[in-house]
Design an enzyme around this catalytic site. Structure first.
Site, PDB file in Angstrom:
ATOM      1  CE  LYS A 233      54.169  62.064 106.734  1.00 49.80           C
ATOM      2  NZ  LYS A 233      54.597  60.869 105.949  1.00 49.80           N
TER       3      LYS A 233
ATOM      4  N   GLY B  42      49.437  57.378  89.233  1.00 46.50           N
ATOM      5  CA  GLY B  42      50.765  57.470  89.827  1.00 46.50           C
ATOM      6  C   GLY B  42      51.414  56.102  89.834  1.00 46.50           C
TER       7      GLY B  42
ATOM      8  N   GLY C 225      54.819  55.318  91.253  1.00 40.82           N
ATOM      9  CA  GLY C 225      56.071  55.348  91.988  1.00 40.82           C
ATOM     10  C   GLY C 225      56.406  53.978  92.542  1.00 40.82           C
TER      11      GLY C 225
ATOM     12  CB  VAL D 285      53.849  52.750  97.063  1.00 38.25           C
ATOM     13  CG1 VAL D 285      52.545  52.094  97.522  1.00 38.25           C
ATOM     14  CG2 VAL D 285      54.697  53.127  98.276  1.00 38.25           C
ATOM     15  CB  ALA D 286      52.107  52.584  92.060  1.00 37.33           C
TER      16      ALA D 286
END
Length: 355
Positions: free
Chosen positions: A80, A180, A182, A184-185
């Site tokens: 990461k 949330g 964003g 992906v959601a």
């Protein structure tokens, strides 16, 4: 705790720090484990309050990527990258190109893609300085937006959990509360709405809420969402949201969402289990993005192949649920066992010893 002590605690191979006063870049790359292949993980740009906070995030997220790739059957390790800064005001071409030069110094031990605070256009800029980038637009020969497959994988994980909870994997009429909203959601919600689930969402961004409304998702307040009565609570923002305080608020049967490192501590997974709440381990069901990116490494990207492998998250989740049930253990522990077993088997083949 100093950096070396933290590396030993989390089992990391390497942590690299980079500073470029000319561009204002201050960044960290954490490489957790390369047993299965080169480390892969997104570049996150976030206004961390301290270097220690940024390091802790890089360590946790890279460790999760190791488990994510191992459980998904990919030949990738965990890494990461984090950049300390506000992506809305401090992200520039010069900074991103400097980051690309930093990535390149690692010689392919770390492959980067998008994460919080970075988008596909940023990858194109980073790509000017290094070849070690995945997730470029399909028009450039890449695998494209990782959030599409991530959303699909979360949906498949939800369905596997539904089968365990209610005896059938249909989500028709089920209530899903998304913390949330964003990218992906949004993609997860597309699948849920297509199956006639009832979707609620909370977010601090008005733009995200406008997108939710345009899709037919019902908007609620950020303070309301954790304690909302629902079938599935879906954490889809930052990590650590499942903790001793929020677990007491939960009024759901399943926790399944896209956020990384949802459990504040390992004990929180045990608490969910003892409360009878089915937890879909985040690294297991949000692996669609890295699966999609892996489908372009060393080969021509095939979206159908990536989709088929992402849909297998259903089977992986079902396996974890069966292990949890058989051994009377939490799904968090069962998922860790799945990933660790694969890592151990490959280390044995390669003669690698790790404590």
């Amino acid at each position: 705790m100093n950096t070396l002590d933290a590396m030993v605690e989390f089992g990391h191979e390497q942590v690299a720090m980079y500073s470029d006063p000319e561009t204002g870049l201050r960044g960290i790359i954490a490489i957790h484990d390369t047993t299965l292949g080169p480390s892969c993980g997104g570049t996150r740009m976030w206004p961390y309050e301290s270097e220690a906070e940024a390091l802790a995030d890089a360590l946790r997220l890279s460790q999760a990527m190791t488990y994510k790739s191992a459980a998904a059957g990919l030949n990738l390790g965990g890494g990461k990258g984090v950049i300390i800064g506000d992506s809305r005001t401090q992200k520039t071409e010069a900074l991103l190109r400097s980051w690309g030069r930093f990535v390149d110094t690692l010689g392919g031990r770390y492959l980067t893609t998008t994460d919080v605070g970075t988008v596909g256009r940023d990858l194109e800029t980073i790509r000017q300085e290094t070849q070690h980038v995945v997730g470029l637009d399909v028009t450039l020969g890449g695998s494209g937006d990782t959030s599409i497959m991530t959303g699909l994988g979360i949906y498949m994980g939800m369905k596997a959990c539904a089968s365990e909870a209610w005896g059938a994997d249909s989500l028709r009429g089920r209530t899903v509360a998304m913390q949330g909203f964003g990218k992906v959601a949004s993609h997860t919600a597309e699948h849920l709405l297509e199956e006639d689930a009832r979707v609620f969402a909370a977010d601090i961004s008005e733009g995200a809420l406008d997108r939710a409304r345009s899709m037919g998702v019902q908007v609620v307040g950020v303070d309301e969402i954790p304690g909302m009565e629902c079938d599935i609570f879906a954490p889809c923002a930052l990590g650590g949201v499942i903790n001793h305080k929020t677990i007491k608020q939960l009024r759901c049967q399943i926790v399944a969402g896209g956020a990384n490192n949802q459990l504040a501590t390992p004990e929180d997974g045990e608490t969910l289990h003892h409360r009878g709440i089915i937890y879909a381990p985040d690294f297991l069901i949000n692996a669609g993005g890295v699966i999609n990116a892996a489908a372009e490494i060393g080969q021509t990207y095939n979206p159908e192949r990536a989709r088929q492998q992402t849909e297998r998250i259903y089977e992986k989740m079902a396996e974890v649920l069966a292990t949890s049930r058989k051994n009377e253990m939490s799904t968090a522990k069962a998922a860790n066992m799945l990933a660790e077993a694969r890592l151990a088997s490959v280390r044995k083949v390669r003669g690698i010893y790790r404590k």
